[in-house]
Design a protein around this motif. Structure first.
Motif, short mmCIF file in Angstrom:
data_model
loop_
_atom_site.label_atom_id
_atom_site.label_comp_id
_atom_site.label_asym_id
_atom_site.label_seq_id
_atom_site.Cartn_x
_atom_site.Cartn_y
_atom_site.Cartn_z
N LEU A 1 -2.53 4.48 1.60
CA LEU A 1 -3.73 3.92 2.80
C LEU A 1 -4.58 5.11 3.17
CD1 LEU A 1 -1.67 1.29 4.71
CD2 LEU A 1 -3.62 1.02 3.26
N HIS B 1 -6.24 6.83 -3.20
CA HIS B 1 -5.82 5.64 -2.59
C HIS B 1 -4.93 4.78 -3.72
CE1 HIS B 1 -9.35 6.53 -0.17
NE2 HIS B 1 -8.75 6.11 0.81
N ILE C 1 -2.32 1.37 -4.52
CA ILE C 1 -2.03 0.05 -3.90
C ILE C 1 -1.40 -0.95 -5.09
CG2 ILE C 1 -2.81 -2.00 -2.84
CD1 ILE C 1 -5.07 -0.30 -1.76
N SER D 1 0.77 -1.47 -0.09
CA SER D 1 -0.03 0.13 -0.03
C SER D 1 0.87 1.22 0.00
CB SER D 1 -0.93 -0.10 1.23
OG SER D 1 -1.90 -1.10 1.06
#
Length: 280
Positions: A138, A147, A149, A135
């Motif tokens: 986060l 976000h 990832i 990540s």
């Protein structure tokens, strides 16, 4: 409302109008050493993730040098977060493949360079549903909506399993647009299968994905499986309207119990795919 769809390798960038949604823009830029990319100041916050190569970014009197992995299978990612109202010039110091994720932002935060030492690493799932999650941004990250990832799935394994969704149909479930940008360790022969389906089962997208394809997920349960022997990576970008940053998902109740055996199955011994500090 837009429907989930997969764009074949060759897409250049997606804007909200292209995807039929509100928040996420995404581009993957390939730059030769010495080539530059100018990103103007606007109302978008940005995340810059080198998929390969080294980038030098300069904004006003501040500069950052980041990246360095040969491919997404050779190291954890770097991510340069830039707030809204920030112009930046990116120069490739080596041949560079750069993902640029954007979303409209209300608040202006501080720039942050995330390095592999900062990445939150999680070995998630169990048995042949094991995968590695890294990540970069986060919910606790000081940003407005974005976000970001990275996920690595060994060949033959399931990822994003049990299938889950982000639609805010139930209390606590986040409402998020989502993209998967796929890379295969064997780009010529590698493939995976992606499924996205509605809770009512009146929509079902089940499609082969290959290196460089892009999935747009405005809604729906989703899960991915990598073909046997074909290791899979995807860059996962999410953004939504909620003022509180959250990734809270709702799993398909029909398949939720499949994770009950994971504690005894254990994590796939091939993980972690990408250690924080690879052996010299």
């Amino acid at each position: 409302m837009s429907t989930p769809q997969i764009l074949a390798n060759g897409w250049e960038q997606i804007q909200p109008a292209d995807a039929g949604w509100t928040y996420i823009s995404l581009a993957v830029r390939t730059l030769a050493a010495g080539e530059t990319l100018e990103l103007p100041a606007n109302d978008q916050e940005r995340a810059l993730v080198p998929l390969s190569g080294v980038a030098d970014a300069r904004s006003d009197d501040t500069s950052w040098t980041f990246g360095g992995r040969a491919s997404v299978f050779d190291g954890l990612g770097h991510c340069l977060y830039l707030p809204r109202d920030t112009a930046v010039t990116v120069t490739a110091t080596t041949p560079l493949e750069l993902a640029v994720a954007q979303a409209p932002a209300t608040e202006r935060h501080e720039p942050v360079l995330v390095t592999p030492d900062d990445v939150d690493i999680e070995l998630r799932g169990g048995g042949n549903a094991s995968r590695q999650v890294g990540s970069l941004m986060l919910p606790a990250f000081p940003a407005d909506r974005l976000h970001v990832i990275e996920v690595w799935t060994p060949g033959g394994n399931w990822s994003s399993y049990p299938p889950h969704k982000h639609e805010h149909d139930v209390e606590g479930e986040s409402e998020l647009e989502e993209t998967y940008y796929y890379r295969l360790r064997d780009p010529e022969n590698g493939w995976a299968v992606q499924r996205v389906y509605s809770p009512e089962r009146d929509f079902d997208l089940t499609q082969t994905v290959r290196d460089g394809d892009l999935l747009l997920i405005p809604w729906g349960y989703h899960t991915t499986v990598a073909a046997h022997g074909q290791d899979l990576y995807y860059l996962n970008v999410l953004a939504g309207p909620a003022p509180k940053r959250t990734l809270q998902a709702f799993q398909d109740p029909c398949l939720r119990s499949s994770q009950d055996t994971w504690p005894e199955d254990g994590i796939d011994r091939r993980l972690p795919f990408i250690p924080r500090h690879p052996a010299a």
